[in-house]
Design a protein around this motif. Structure first.
Motif, PDB file in Angstrom:
ATOM      1  N   UNK A  12       0.828  -1.208   0.000  1.00 36.53           N
ATOM      2  CA  UNK A  12       0.000   0.000   0.000  1.00 36.53           C
ATOM      3  C   UNK A  12       0.867   1.266   0.000  1.00 36.53           C
ATOM      4  N   UNK A  13       2.087   1.131   0.523  1.00 33.60           N
ATOM      5  CA  UNK A  13       2.970   2.297   0.643  1.00 33.60           C
ATOM      6  C   UNK A  13       4.148   2.265  -0.324  1.00 33.60           C
ATOM      7  N   UNK A  14       4.137   1.367  -1.290  1.00 31.40           N
ATOM      8  CA  UNK A  14       5.260   1.278  -2.227  1.00 31.40           C
ATOM      9  C   UNK A  14       5.555   2.614  -2.895  1.00 31.40           C
ATOM     10  N   UNK A  15       4.520   3.343  -3.263  1.00 34.91           N
ATOM     11  CA  UNK A  15       4.733   4.595  -3.984  1.00 34.91           C
ATOM     12  C   UNK A  15       5.259   5.713  -3.089  1.00 34.91           C
ATOM     13  N   UNK A 257      -1.977  10.662  -1.674  1.00 31.91           N
ATOM     14  CA  UNK A 257      -0.602  10.957  -2.081  1.00 31.91           C
ATOM     15  C   UNK A 257      -0.346  10.537  -3.524  1.00 31.91           C
ATOM     16  N   UNK A 258      -0.980   9.460  -3.949  1.00 31.48           N
ATOM     17  CA  UNK A 258      -0.823   9.009  -5.332  1.00 31.48           C
ATOM     18  C   UNK A 258      -1.394  10.040  -6.305  1.00 31.48           C
ATOM     19  N   UNK A 259      -2.542  10.586  -5.985  1.00 33.53           N
ATOM     20  CA  UNK A 259      -3.157  11.584  -6.857  1.00 33.53           C
ATOM     21  C   UNK A 259      -2.296  12.846  -6.909  1.00 33.53           C
ATOM     22  N   UNK A 265       3.823  14.750 -11.269  1.00 30.37           N
ATOM     23  CA  UNK A 265       4.536  14.024 -12.328  1.00 30.37           C
ATOM     24  C   UNK A 265       4.074  14.452 -13.709  1.00 30.37           C
ATOM     25  N   UNK A 266       2.768  14.607 -13.880  1.00 29.97           N
ATOM     26  CA  UNK A 266       2.244  15.056 -15.176  1.00 29.97           C
ATOM     27  C   UNK A 266       2.780  16.449 -15.511  1.00 29.97           C
ATOM     28  N   UNK A 267       2.905  17.303 -14.485  1.00 31.77           N
ATOM     29  CA  UNK A 267       3.486  18.620 -14.712  1.00 31.77           C
ATOM     30  C   UNK A 267       4.920  18.520 -15.203  1.00 31.77           C
TER      31      UNK A 267
END
Length: 275
Positions: A12-15, A257-259, A265-267
């Protein structure tokens, strides 16, 4: 055993480690090819799983007695029962990480060595930062070090100081917020943390201030990033006003946090593609 190690690494916290790598890569790269370079792919792969085995493996080994009273280990996580596989997996993870030094420039090395040092000493003696109020929070800036390493590896220079300090404050708040559900188990085990020292409400205030300062610093780099990160202190206010249980809200943060990381990242990707 593989299933056990994967669960130990907190999927769940890999990212929380791999996500900063993505952000660091997208802002450190200058070309589209750089996004898919060997260092970029190797860093993401390492910080996705092996680095989490290292970090949480050490944590579980030295917290085995404390975790006996921690309800999180009954459902969401696993308890370390003395298996020799875990120390071996931790050692292999360290060796794999040191292999990254062969494919990254020297400017990136201090960030990785800092990650290994803080990752180990957060849980392991002699320093064991997690049992010292404020130092437990401060040391968790380690979560932004993978991103700093990725940026340095791709750009050949260190990240902006504002980004480092802002990211460090964000990680401090995230760690301390996550310690709130552990206040009672830690108190029963005789462990002192920033959260046990401050108590629930003052810990929430501490997190809100750290997140607010983080947003302000990122806003100096890019007002859009600052506005995005204002969601964190706003969420703290929401939890307090609506009286949301923190041990419930805590499990929403991987998605939150993913969102936020995705938007950042998209930026970065847009900057590279447009360039």
């Amino acid at each position: 055993m593989i299933r056990y190690l994967l669960k130990l690494s907190r999927p769940r916290f890999w990212l929380y480690l791999a996500g900063p790598v993505l952000v660091g890569v997208t802002y450190g790269a200058t070309t589209i090819d750089g996004l898919f370079s060997i260092p970029a792919l190797a860093l993401f792969a390492y910080f996705l799983i092996p680095a989490n085995v290292f970090l949480y493996g050490i944590n579980d080994i030295f917290d085995a007695d404390v975790d006996e009273a921690n309800p999180k280990k009954d459902e969401r996580e696993v308890r370390y029962r003395g298996s020799k596989v875990v120390p071996i997996a931790v050692a292999i993870s360290v060796l794999l990480g040191l292999g990254l030094l062969l494919i990254t420039p020297k400017v990136a090395w201090p960030w990785f060595l800092g990650f290994l040092l803080l990752g180990a000493e957060y849980s392991a003696p002699p320093l064991r930062f997690k049992t010292t109020p404020l130092l437990d929070s401060l040391s968790n800036g380690l979560y932004i070090l993978p991103g700093a390493m990725a940026y340095a590896a791709l750009s050949g220079t260190n990240p902006p100081l504002l980004a480092i300090v802002g990211g460090w404050l964000w990680a401090m708040a995230m760690h301390t917020f996550s310690a709130i559900p552990d206040i009672e188990p830690d108190e029963r085990a005789g462990i002192r943390t920033t959260a046990t020292m401050l108590g629930k409400r003052r810990t929430l205030a501490y997190c809100a201030v750290c997140w607010l300062l983080s947003a302000a610093l990122f806003g100096l780099l890019d007002p859009r990033a600052g506005l995005l990160l204002l969601c964190y202190p706003a969420l703290v206010v929401t939890w307090v006003v609506r009286d949301v249980a923190i041990d419930r809200a805590y499990w929403w943060y991987p998605a939150i946090n993913t969102v936020v990381g995705m938007v950042l990242t998209v930026g970065g990707l847009w900057r590279v593609v447009r360039g």
